[in-house]
Design a protein around this motif. Structure first.
Motif: not given
Length: 379
Positions: A375-376, A379
């Motif tokens: 995921p961008s 995280r």
């Protein structure tokens, strides 16, 4: 039932970024040359982006065989003649690259699915490019901002490894102002004497053995410090460790699993080199390698465990190469981690994974898949 009517799957658009502003510019170009050769044109649409030593981004198409070490000579540097100027979109929600040809209307290349940043050293491997890509929301191969920055700074890296209970060798950090007064120089000489000669003087934030000197006694110290400061105002001075040099490749685990370690390799420097310097690494072929390293099963398991724990301690992602010393008393000591190791077909990282059953092309595919799966953002 035939699936011939299904629409063909679109290719993954990969921007391969290389060159850069650091003293490791040429090695980055060599790495890119090797990677570009194995990216499957049936699966990937490749956009080669070179960064010149003054920071200019260019569309570096058609360089091909120039991105290699030929007859002991490094490839030419990326500059304004290497291709048209390239810029990223000003819109942070877009992933576009735009080409600016002189005298023409700027042309949008289109969205980029993933960036493969093959930059070594500051201004690329150190979290700066990673931060730019995070702001743009573009997936990229390798560690994020924190791990990239920590992995670039040998002093901060060692402190974090030690705080995580991992074994490191004796050293101290030297900042620019500490060497700029007579009083400061006296304190540095005293600290080096406590480490005991010989010592190694290194730029804190450089790789490829750039700017490193082995210092045999105090008479050589000042010159070694000035040489290292050509690459970085911050230095580390390390005690010499007597032992074998062992490396391990680490890859992020699949589907969120724990990171995996390759078979270890042992480096043996020949040809009169006192240590694994730039010439021994890249130019004169005077390094022998035992792959796998001649270790017991217990030693192999131990160094692989330490490699994975070091990878996790720095919060690395994607890949890293962990470098160790096996001391004469049988203990392993972590020397450093490299978050974007050399990636030519003859570099140790891909060689270790090839010996572990992962080919060069599979390695690149796996790294791109890992980047696209993350995921961008935080995280």
């Amino acid at each position: 039932m035939s699936d011939e009517s299904a629409a063909p799957q679109s290719k993954i658009r990969v921007a391969v970024v290389f060159g850069g502003r650091s003293s490791e510019h040429a090695i980055s170009c060599v790495t890119a040359g090797s990677v570009l050769k194995v990216l499957d044109p049936e699966r990937y649409e490749v956009v080669p982006v070179g960064i010149s030593t003054d920071g200019r981004w260019v569309l570096a198409e058609g360089l091909g065989e120039q991105l290699a070490i030929t007859d002991g000579n490094l490839p030419p540097r990326i500059d304004e003649t290497s291709g048209a100027l390239v810029t990223m979109a000003a819109d942070p929600t877009a992933r576009e690259l735009t080409v600016h040809e002189p005298g023409t209307v700027p042309k949008v290349l289109g969205d980029v699915d993933v960036v493969l940043p093959l930059l070594h050293g500051p201004y690329g491997e150190d979290g700066t490019l990673q931060g730019l890509l995070e702001l743009a929301g573009i997936p990229y191969v390798g560690s994020g901002v924190l791990a990239s920055a920590v992995g670039m700074d040998k002093d901060v890296m060692k402190r974090l490894l030690a705080a995580s209970g991992l074994p490191i060798g004796p050293y101290f950090a030297l900042r620019a102002k500490q060497w700029d007064t007579e009083e400061g120089r006296a304190r540095v000489r005293a600290a080096v004497a406590e480490l005991r000669y010989p010592v190694f003087v290194k730029p804190a934030r450089a790789g490829s053995s750039m700017g490193i000197s082995k210092v045999h006694d105090e008479s050589e110290l000042a010159a070694a410090i000035e040489f290292a400061r050509e690459h970085d105002p911050k230095l580390v001075i390390e005690a010499m460790l007597h032992g074998r040099e062992i490396e391990v490749g680490v890859l992020a685990g699949r589907a969120g699993g724990r990171a995996e370690a390759s078979l270890p390799a042992e480096l043996k420097v020949l040809g009169g080199h006192e240590f694994y310097d730039f010439e021994a690494k890249y130019l004169d072929g005077t390094t022998a390698v035992d792959l796998p390293a001649l270790l017991s099963e217990e030693q192999t398991a131990e160094i692989q465990r330490l490699a994975v724990e070091s990878f996790e301690a720095l919060e690395c992602e994607g890949l890293a190469r962990a470098d160790f010393f096996l001391l004469e008393d049988g203990r392993f000591v972590v020397n450093e981690l490299n978050t974007m190791p050399g990636f030519t077909t003859t570099s140790m990282f891909p060689q270790m994974w090839a010996a572990s059953g992962v080919t060069y092309a599979e390695l690149v595919d796996r790294l791109i898949a890992d980047a696209l799966s993350r995921p961008s953002g935080l995280r």
